[in-house]
Design a protein around this motif. Structure first.
Motif, short mmCIF file in Angstrom:
data_model
loop_
_atom_site.label_atom_id
_atom_site.label_comp_id
_atom_site.label_asym_id
_atom_site.label_seq_id
_atom_site.Cartn_x
_atom_site.Cartn_y
_atom_site.Cartn_z
N PHE A 74 10.28 37.92 54.43
CA PHE A 74 10.01 36.48 54.96
C PHE A 74 8.89 36.91 55.93
CE2 PHE A 74 14.12 35.90 53.20
CZ PHE A 74 13.91 34.62 52.58
N THR A 75 8.84 37.87 56.80
CA THR A 75 7.97 38.28 57.82
C THR A 75 6.58 38.22 57.22
OG1 THR A 75 9.62 39.58 59.12
CG2 THR A 75 7.25 39.86 59.61
N LEU A 76 6.47 39.22 56.14
CA LEU A 76 5.08 39.21 55.42
C LEU A 76 4.70 37.74 55.00
CD1 LEU A 76 5.69 42.35 53.53
CD2 LEU A 76 4.11 42.01 55.56
N LEU A 77 5.77 36.94 54.49
CA LEU A 77 5.36 35.53 54.01
C LEU A 77 4.91 34.72 55.14
CD1 LEU A 77 5.83 34.44 51.38
CD2 LEU A 77 7.83 33.26 52.05
N LYS A 78 5.29 34.83 56.21
CA LYS A 78 4.93 34.00 57.43
C LYS A 78 3.67 34.59 57.84
CE LYS A 78 6.20 33.16 62.46
NZ LYS A 78 6.89 33.51 63.41
N MET A 79 3.42 35.79 57.71
CA MET A 79 2.08 36.44 58.20
C MET A 79 0.96 36.08 57.18
SD MET A 79 2.49 37.89 61.03
CE MET A 79 0.79 38.49 61.27
N PRO A 103 -2.41 27.40 53.28
CA PRO A 103 -2.36 28.04 54.58
C PRO A 103 -1.28 27.14 55.18
CG PRO A 103 -4.44 26.44 54.29
CD PRO A 103 -3.82 26.99 53.06
N LYS A 104 -0.65 27.68 56.43
CA LYS A 104 0.38 27.00 57.04
C LYS A 104 0.68 27.79 58.39
CE LYS A 104 5.09 25.66 56.99
NZ LYS A 104 6.47 25.73 56.03
N THR A 105 0.89 27.07 59.43
CA THR A 105 1.12 27.59 60.71
C THR A 105 2.39 26.71 61.41
OG1 THR A 105 0.07 28.21 62.81
CG2 THR A 105 -0.60 26.06 61.88
#
Length: 660
Positions: A282-287, A451-453
Motif C-alpha cells: 500500500f505504501t508503494l501504491l500511494k507513492m 494520478p491521485k493525491t
C-alpha cells in the motif's frame, strides 16, 4: 536591500542581466532605425546595405536572447548549497529598472497643488527614493519580501498624493522584460506597481529554490514559498490586466502560476519520500499515484509553454525541463508499480479484496485478457505486468535523457544528468533481475496510471495587511481630503475676534474639520470665512489631523487678542485641462492617446459668425455636439436621446486594473 556591489552568485547574475538589457536596448534601437530607413529610401544600393545591416542586427539580437535565456536557466546559483541529489527547481529572475528621481516633480506638485513649502518634504522624498533603490537588490528572505511589499503599499499612497487623473507629473518609469530584455517606458504608476508585484513573486521563487530539500522543514518552507509565489502572480494577472510587458501578460502569468504550483507539488512528493519509501504494497501504491500526479502537472506545464503567444518568449530550456520532469516522474510511477508486481505476492493471510480495490483505483482499464484478482493470484501474470511497467519506465527514462542531451543549457547541469542516469540504471537493473525467457512471448502493454493525491496544492493569496506601512507624506493631511484628485484654493488667513464667548460657527467632520452653520453676520464671515471651509491651521499650529474636540480646545483660547485661522475651500473638479498621454515600449507597437476633456471658449475662431445665444439649459448639449472630436471621452447628457453613451478604451484609464 543587499549591498549592490557584493560579489555573490545571485548579484553577478543580476549584473549580467542589466548589461544584457542595455545591449538588447541598443540593438533594438538600431533595428528600428534600419527598418525606418528601409521604408523611406528608394535607392537600391542603400537598400542592399540596410538589408545587410538588418541581418547582422537580427543575428546579434538572437545571440543576446540566448544569453538572457542562459541566465534564466542558471538554476544552480539559486539552489541550496548543502543539497547534493535533487532535480533543480526553476526560480524567476528579478526585473531590472532604471533610477527614478522624484525630487523635482514631487516638489513642484507639492508647491502647486498643495500650496505648501516643498523644501519641508525633501527628507520624505529622499526616503521614498532610498526605498525604491533598496528594492532593486532585496535580500533573499522574509525581510526582502517585507521591504518589497512596503514599497508596493507606499506606491498606493504616492499614487493618491501625486498622480492626478488629469495631468502627468513627468516621472518616467522604465522596466525591462525578464525574458526578452525589452524595456517598457511609461509615466503610469501602474507599471511600477505591477513590476514590483512581479519581483515579489520572483523573490518568493528564489526563496523556495534556496530551501534545503534534504530536511522536512526545508521542504515545507519550499512548498509555502512556491504557493505564495503563485498567489502573487495570480493576483498580478487578475489586478493588472493590460500590462505592456511580455513577462506580465495574462498568458505568460498563467504559465508561471502553473509552473510554481508544479514545483510545489514536486516538493510535496519529495517530502513524502524523505524518510524513505518502504517496500510495502500500500505504501508503494500511494507513492505511485502521488508521483504520477507530479508527472501529470508537469505535462500540463509543458503543454502550456508550447502554446502561442507564450512559446515565442518562454525560455526554451524551461519548456524542455518541464518535459524532462514529466517523463522522469512518469517513469518513477511505472517503476513503483512494477516493484509491487515483481516483489510482492498474495499470501493466504492478506486481504485480497482490499488489494484488488486499491489496484482498481490505479487503472482506468486493464490489458486485454487480464483481471485484477487473477493478476494478484497468478505469479506469472504478475511478473508479466510488472515487466511491462518496467519497460515503459525505461522508455520514459530514455526519453528524458534524450531531451536533456539535446538541450545545450540542460546538459551542462551535472546534478540533473546524475539524477536521470541513476534512475534509468535502477530501472534497467530491476528489469535485468527478472526472468527473460518469456520476453518474446509477452505482448502486454502496460496501462496508464491514474494520478491521485491526498495533498491539496493551491495558490496562497497575498496578505498585504500584515505589513504595516506609514505614509511618507503624512504631513500633507488625511488622504481622503488631501489627494491629487481634489483641488482647493490657496490657504486663506482669517482673523478671529472675541464675540461674547461665541465663535459664530460650528465644526463638523473628522480630520480636517469643516466650518458648519456659519452665522453670516459674525466677524469671521466678514473676514472671509465660508460655509464648508476646511481648517488647516489655528494660531500657526497645523491641525489637519485634529478632530473637532481638539480644534475647539484651541479656539477657546481666543480672547482679547485676535487669533489667525488658516482655511481652504474645495474647488469644483468638474472642469479639467487638456490631457495628453503617450506610451512607448521599445520593440513593441507604439500607442499614442489624445484625450479631449474640455474645450476653451476663448480659442474659438472669432472670425466666424457668432451663433445665436442659447438658453443655459440647452447650451451644454449643443456645445458638446459642436466640440466633439474623433478622440474624446464619451459623455451622457441627461434628457438627451440623441447622444448615446459609447464604451471607449479610454474609460479604462482611471481604473486600478489597467495599464495603457
Amino acid at each position: 536591500g543587499c549591498n549592490p556591489l557584493a560579489e555573490t552568485g545571485r548579484s553577478k547574475l543580476q549584473n549580467q542581466r542589466a548589461v544584457l538589457n542595455q545591449q538588447i536596448l541598443r540593438a533594438v534601437r538600431m533595428r528600428a532605425g534600419a527598418e525606418n530607413l528601409l521604408r523611406a529610401t528608394t535607392n537600391s544600393k542603400v537598400r542592399e546595405q540596410v538589408l545587410l545591416e538588418l541581418s547582422f542586427v537580427n543575428s546579434d539580437l538572437q545571440i543576446l536572447k540566448e544569453e538572457l535565456e542562459g541566465l534564466n536557466i542558471s538554476v544552480e546559483v539559486y539552489q541550496n548549497a548543502g543539497q547534493t541529489f535533487s532535480i533543480p527547481l526553476v526560480p524567476l529572475g528579478l526585473k531590472e529598472t532604471k533610477d527614478v528621481d522624484f525630487t523635482v516633480p514631487f516638489k513642484d506638485f507639492i508647491l502647486e497643488h498643495y500650496s505648501e513649502d516643498s523644501s519641508e518634504y525633501e527628507d520624505e522624498i529622499a526616503d521614498l527614493m532610498d526605498l525604491r533603490q533598496a528594492c532593486r537588490t532585496p535580500s533573499r528572505d522574509e525581510a526582502g519580501i517585507e521591504m518589497l511589499i512596503s514599497y508596493f503599499l507606499q506606491l498606493g499612497y504616492v499614487e493618491n498624493r501625486f498622480f492626478s487623473p488629469t495631468r502627468h507629473t513627468g516621472v518616467l518609469f522604465t522596466w525591462y522584460d525578464s525574458f526578452t530584455g525589452v524595456p517598457v517606458c511609461q509615466q503610469n504608476l501602474l507599471l511600477e506597481k505591477a513590476s514590483v508585484l512581479f519581483n515579489i513573486g520572483a523573490l518568493y521563487t528564489q526563496i523556495g529554490t534556496r530551501c534545503n530539500r534534504q530536511t522536512q522543514a526545508g521542504l515545507e518552507n519550499a512548498v509555502d514559498a512556491f504557493q505564495k509565489a503563485s498567489g502573487i502572480l495570480s493576483y498580478l494577472k487578475e489586478t493588472f490586466t493590460h500590462t505592456p510587458s511580455y513577462d506580465m501578460s495574462p498568458a505568460m502569468l498563467n504559465v508561471l502560476v502553473k509552473m510554481m504550483l508544479a514545483q510545489a507539488r514536486e516538493c510535496v512528493f519529495e517530502q513524502i519520500g524523505l524518510s524513505g519509501i518502504r517496500n510495502e504494497f500500500f505504501t508503494l501504491l500511494k507513492m505511485t499515484q502521488e508521483v504520477a500526479k507530479v508527472g501529470e502537472v508537469y505535462m500540463l506545464v509543458n503543454t502550456a509553454m508550447n502554446q502561442e503567444p507564450v512559446k515565442e518568449n518562454i525560455p526554451y530550456s524551461w519548456s524542455k525541463l518541464a518535459q524532462i520532469k514529466s517523463d522522469h516522474y512518469k517513469a518513477l510511477a511505472h517503476y513503483f508499480i512494477a516493484t509491487i508486481f515483481c516483489d510482492h505476492e498474495l499470501q493466504p493471510g492478506h486481504d485480497e479484496d482490499q488489494q484488488e480495490k486499491a489496484l482498481s483505483q490505479l487503472y482506468d482499464y486493464m490489458p486485454e485478457g487480464l483481471m485484477l484478482l487473477a493478476v494478484l493470484k497468478d505469479k506469472v501474470q504478475r511478473k508479466q505486468l510488472g515487466k511491462a511497467h518496467l519497460r515503459k519506465a525505461i522508455v520514459y527514462h530514455e526519453e528524458a535523457l534524450r531531451v536533456c542531451g539535446l538541450c545545450k543549457k540542460l546538459r551542462n547541469i551535472d546534478v540533473l544528468q546524475e539524477v536521470l542516469t541513476v534512475a534509468h540504471k535502477r530501472s534497467l537493473l530491476k528489469y535485468a533481475q527478472q526472468e527473460t525467457e518469456d520476453d518474446f512471448l509477452s505482448l502486454i502493454q502496460a496501462p496508464d496510471i491514474l494520478p491521485k493525491t491526498e495533498h491539496k496544492i493551491e495558490t496562497i493569496a497575498p496578505q498585504f495587511s500584515k505589513v504595516i506601512v506609514k505614509d511618507f507624506f503624512h504631513k500633507l493631511g488625511p488622504l481622503t481630503v488631501f489627494s491629487a484628485k481634489q483641488r482647493w484654493t490657496a490657504p486663506r488667513t482669517i482673523c478671529l475676534h472675541h464675540e461674547a464667548g461665541e465663535l459664530g460657527f460650528s465644526l463638523k467632520g473628522g480630520s480636517p474639520v469643516q466650518i458648519y452653520c456659519l452665522d453670516p453676520v459674525c466677524s469671521a464671515a466678514s473676514a472671509g470665512l465660508k460655509e464648508g471651509d476646511y481648517i488647516v491651521s489655528v494660531g500657526g499650529v497645523d491641525c489637519k489631523w485634529l478632530g473637532v474636540n481638539e480644534v475647539l480646545e484651541k479656539l477657546k483660547c481666543v480672547g482679547k487678542q485676535p487669533m489667525e485661522l488658516k482655511v481652504i475651500s474645495c474647488q469644483d473638479t468638474a472642469t479639467s485641462l487638456h490631457s495628453k498621454s503617450a506610451t512607448y515600449s521599445m520593440g513593441m507597437q507604439k500607442t499614442y492617446s489624445l484625450i479631449c476633456l474640455a474645450m476653451d471658449e476663448n480659442k474659438i475662431d472669432q472670425t466666424k459668425k457668432a451663433p445665436l445665444k442659447l438658453p443655459f439649459l440647452s447650451w451644454g448639449t449643443k456645445n458638446r455636439q459642436k466640440a466633439a472630436s474623433t478622440l474624446c471621452l464619451p459623455s451622457a447628457v441627461a434628457g438627451s436621446s440623441q447622444i448615446k453613451k459609447k464604451l471607449s478604451p479610454f474609460t479604462l484609464l482611471n481604473t486600478e486594473s489597467s495599464l495603457y
